[in-house]
Design a protein around this motif. Sequence first.
Motif, PDB file in Angstrom:
ATOM      1  N   LYS A 169      -3.727  -8.672  -2.059  1.00 38.76           N
ATOM      2  CA  LYS A 169      -4.814  -7.983  -1.361  1.00 38.76           C
ATOM      3  C   LYS A 169      -6.149  -8.252  -2.046  1.00 38.76           C
ATOM      4  N   ARG A 170      -7.200  -8.343  -1.234  1.00 39.00           N
ATOM      5  CA  ARG A 170      -8.550  -8.560  -1.748  1.00 39.00           C
ATOM      6  C   ARG A 170      -9.320  -7.240  -1.752  1.00 39.00           C
ATOM      7  N   THR A 206       0.078  -7.860  -4.788  1.00 42.14           N
ATOM      8  CA  THR A 206       0.353  -7.717  -3.350  1.00 42.14           C
ATOM      9  C   THR A 206      -0.470  -8.677  -2.496  1.00 42.14           C
ATOM     10  N   SER A 240      -4.529  -6.570   7.589  1.00 41.45           N
ATOM     11  CA  SER A 240      -5.198  -7.706   6.960  1.00 41.45           C
ATOM     12  C   SER A 240      -4.927  -7.644   5.460  1.00 41.45           C
ATOM     13  N   ASP A 241      -5.342  -8.678   4.740  1.00 43.33           N
ATOM     14  CA  ASP A 241      -5.047  -8.726   3.304  1.00 43.33           C
ATOM     15  C   ASP A 241      -6.182  -8.106   2.482  1.00 43.33           C
ATOM     16  N   ASN A 242      -6.746  -6.989   2.977  1.00 45.26           N
ATOM     17  CA  ASN A 242      -7.893  -6.373   2.335  1.00 45.26           C
ATOM     18  C   ASN A 242      -7.627  -4.920   1.953  1.00 45.26           C
ATOM     19  N   ILE A 243      -8.264  -4.502   0.858  1.00 43.71           N
ATOM     20  CA  ILE A 243      -8.378  -3.094   0.504  1.00 43.71           C
ATOM     21  C   ILE A 243      -9.861  -2.769   0.538  1.00 43.71           C
ATOM     22  N   ALA A 262      -2.686   0.916  -5.028  1.00 42.95           N
ATOM     23  CA  ALA A 262      -3.018  -0.273  -4.243  1.00 42.95           C
ATOM     24  C   ALA A 262      -4.055  -1.123  -4.961  1.00 42.95           C
ATOM     25  N   PRO A 313      -6.554   0.897   2.009  1.00 44.55           N
ATOM     26  CA  PRO A 313      -5.749  -0.319   2.140  1.00 44.55           C
ATOM     27  C   PRO A 313      -5.467  -0.613   3.611  1.00 44.55           C
ATOM     28  N   SER A 314      -5.554  -1.874   3.980  1.00 45.65           N
ATOM     29  CA  SER A 314      -5.302  -2.266   5.365  1.00 45.65           C
ATOM     30  C   SER A 314      -3.864  -2.725   5.540  1.00 45.65           C
ATOM     31  N   HIS A 356      -3.391  -4.967  -6.691  1.00 45.64           N
ATOM     32  CA  HIS A 356      -3.916  -5.817  -5.611  1.00 45.64           C
ATOM     33  C   HIS A 356      -3.618  -7.295  -5.826  1.00 45.64           C
TER      34      HIS A 356
END
Length: 448
Positions: free
Chosen positions: A232-233, A230, A177-180, A223, A173-174, A227
Amino acid sequence: MATWLLNCNPKTFKLDEYHDAGEVLNSWTIARFRDEVAAGDEFVLWVSGPNAGIAAYGHFTGPAEYGQVDPEYWTTDPGQKHFVPLDVDKWLDLRIPKAQLAGDARMAEASILRQPFAGNPHRLSDDQWRAIREAIDAAESSAPDWHLNPGDTIRRTELHSLYGGSSQGEISPSGTSDNILIFTEAGSGHQRGYLDTWNEDGTFHYTGEGRTGDQRMIRGNKAIFEHRDTGKRLRLFEGTRGTVRYLGEWTLDQEQAYSWAEAPETEGGPLRQIIRFHLVPVRTSITAPEVEVGQDYIIVDEEVAPAPAAPSTPDPDLVGRNLSTHRRLQNRLAQEAQDRGLIVLSPSATDPDFDLAWRDGRGRLTVCEVKSLMRANETRQLRAGLGQVLDYKDQLTERTTDVAAVLWIEREPAEIRWVNLCRQVGVTLAWPGREDAVFSRIHNGGQI
């Protein structure tokens, strides 16, 4: 016309259960501004708690009313309350997180941030509404801060320098940024107790983290599971170190997000419980005629070793023998098409998820779905394959005017009616030994 924020406390109203059950949200209880809410007013739905943020948006369909509230999804009977009738225009795939909105200066005076326990609804100023709408529009766009396309390769160290996250482990998980970022080695992960598997329907089962003992829904696993909540992508990569290859954006299957299975610990240790996340690809629909269909054909790996299906797996046939047969059929047909001078294609990230396609010298496109068959699943496979290839043909017709469709199966079906049924809807049904008929149809415009 006013704009509002409705707050949902998941400790008092079970919104996720309500949504998962397919219920239609058509009202919300309010405690203030009862004389000011009106039909046409727009709103956003905010969910409080550890993963607070915007989950949906819509509009009011009338003024406030008073009456008994259905208690089914409330933790305690709400009794009679004032409520406002509404329509949800859209549930967001990814929640707009509180932290993102709190970082926008326009939201500094928003009552949901300054007085989160105030009663519903929260009035939004014009600037606050614009801030929220801009965040929603950005989340629904094609992730402008992401610069990799499916198939691109990158050094993992460079990947983390661009998008954050830890360079160690398979789930990253980052925080910036909005990424996993998630990494798989489907061909060899079983040696470390990971049973990542590609399924015949294009989905992917991804094993959670934890090499010893029973896996738990914590850290990286949590996470992934949360996702959407939260914002997250999920970004999937092939390989775990050195140069990795981007496999696109994925999301959890909304019908069954994960299942449990048994697998040995690293290096053949004792059996333990593992989490298998059910991932489906996120694809962007592009219909512009100038966007070319497909990319050079990618040979699929026929040496697959999927894990035994868990009891809760929706389709127990999507394992082992079927997947290997499917891939062998697909590669053989692709080679046959190539030997006949056709341009063979795999889908790109902007295409429907067909198995393969090809173009002839005149630029005419044929899209193909491949299905393995066993006696026990023949009818189900034929129904699924026919529906899929018709869907692919329909989508691709928006981008090219001359599209043919082929359903390529393992053997002749037990019931010949399937050949006639497919012919009636413009689909060629064929199997090994019928290659000449398939490619003759494509070149001459005839039917089998």
